[in-house]
Design an enzyme around this catalytic site. Structure first.
Site, PDB file in Angstrom:
ATOM      1  N   CYS A  79      18.894  42.536 -18.425  1.00 13.74           N
ATOM      2  CA  CYS A  79      18.090  42.510 -18.444  1.00 13.74           C
ATOM      3  C   CYS A  79      16.885  43.238 -19.945  1.00 13.74           C
ATOM      4  O   CYS A  79      18.034  42.813 -21.233  1.00 13.74           O
ATOM      5  CB  CYS A  79      17.372  42.616 -17.379  1.00 13.74           C
ATOM      6  SG  CYS A  79      15.093  41.958 -17.517  1.00 13.74           S
ATOM      7  N   HIS A 182      20.167  39.157 -13.801  1.00 13.11           N
ATOM      8  CA  HIS A 182      20.116  40.535 -12.906  1.00 13.11           C
ATOM      9  C   HIS A 182      21.620  39.976 -11.971  1.00 13.11           C
ATOM     10  O   HIS A 182      21.491  39.707 -10.785  1.00 13.11           O
ATOM     11  CB  HIS A 182      18.929  40.789 -12.081  1.00 13.11           C
ATOM     12  CG  HIS A 182      17.793  41.538 -13.072  1.00 13.11           C
ATOM     13  ND1 HIS A 182      17.151  42.400 -13.199  1.00 13.11           N
ATOM     14  CD2 HIS A 182      16.836  40.904 -13.167  1.00 13.11           C
ATOM     15  CE1 HIS A 182      16.503  42.656 -14.189  1.00 13.11           C
ATOM     16  NE2 HIS A 182      15.942  41.482 -14.098  1.00 13.11           N
ATOM     17  N   GLU A 184      22.688  42.354 -10.486  1.00 12.88           N
ATOM     18  CA  GLU A 184      22.771  43.069  -9.592  1.00 12.88           C
ATOM     19  C   GLU A 184      22.155  42.656  -8.094  1.00 12.88           C
ATOM     20  O   GLU A 184      21.873  42.559  -6.917  1.00 12.88           O
ATOM     21  CB  GLU A 184      22.429  44.183 -10.013  1.00 12.88           C
ATOM     22  CG  GLU A 184      20.355  44.400 -10.009  1.00 12.88           C
ATOM     23  CD  GLU A 184      20.464  44.777 -11.349  1.00 12.88           C
ATOM     24  OE1 GLU A 184      19.202  44.851 -11.439  1.00 12.88           O
ATOM     25  OE2 GLU A 184      21.182  43.766 -11.671  1.00 12.88           O
TER      26      GLU A 184
END
Length: 200
Positions: A79, A182, A184
């Site tokens: 990001c 993202h 994650e």
């Protein structure tokens, strides 16, 4: 050892846990010396570009990050960790980035029916980068952003997604891989990308 750089970001814990689950030995740090000693660097980020850059400046992390990238250490940006690699961002004014890659960060154009921020699951398509090894041709990943990078050199765009128009979803330049999405938060696909980075 993977240095997870703390530049006053809101998603450190989730990235740390995902990297550990992917098999990484992770140290969360604000220490320039830890970054210099690390084998790999991960720079995640949420929030505003200017505040993120201020966090790097206040922690004396600009030169260690530039030096780590110049030395050839694998770098993963997430990001804002992608956006700050470029020359500048127009987010809330004009703000200077790390200047490692030529290009700018711009806001999605206001278009009828287009929601900004771009938030949720979207497909990415692109070249067969090593970070995407073992994944489907056009996997879904999770985005949360209102701004996106426009590299001066189109050759470094590794992945594209579409939100009203195609945009840069990830870049690759030598030892640097950075994604606007993202990993994650991208479940099995994201964990596979992180595992590829850990093994790189």
């Amino acid at each position: 050892m993977i240095a997870l750089v703390d530049a006053c970001s809101g998603n450190l814990r989730s990235v740390e846990r995902a990297l550990a689950r992917a098999g990484g030995e992770v140290v969360r740090t604000r220490d320039p010396e830890v970054i210099r000693r690390a084998d790999k660097i991960v720079v995640p980020g949420q929030g505003a570009f200017a505040m993120f850059m201020r966090g790097l400046v206040d922690r004396d992390l600009l030169d260690p990050l530039r030096d780590a990238i110049a030395s050839g250490k694998p770098y993963l940006g997430i990001c804002l960790g992608l956006q700050v690699l470029f020359d500048a961002s127009e987010e809330h004014g004009e703000h200077v980035g790390l200047g490692i890659l030529p290009g700018r960060v711009v806001k999605f154009a206001a278009t009828a029916g287009l929601k900004v921020p771009h938030m949720g699951w979207n497909q990415v398509r692109g070249v067969g980068d090593a970070m995407m090894a073992g994944l489907p041709e056009a996997p879904y990943v999770y985005f949360v952003h209102s701004y996106h990078a426009v590299p001066a050199d189109r050759a470094i765009v590794a992945l594209e997604a579409e939100h009203g128009t195609p945009f840069c979803a990830a870049i690759r330049k030598d030892n640097v891989f950075a994604c606007q999405f993202h990993p994650e938060k991208s479940q099995a696909v994201g964990l596979a990308i992180l595992a590829n980075f850990v093994r790189a």
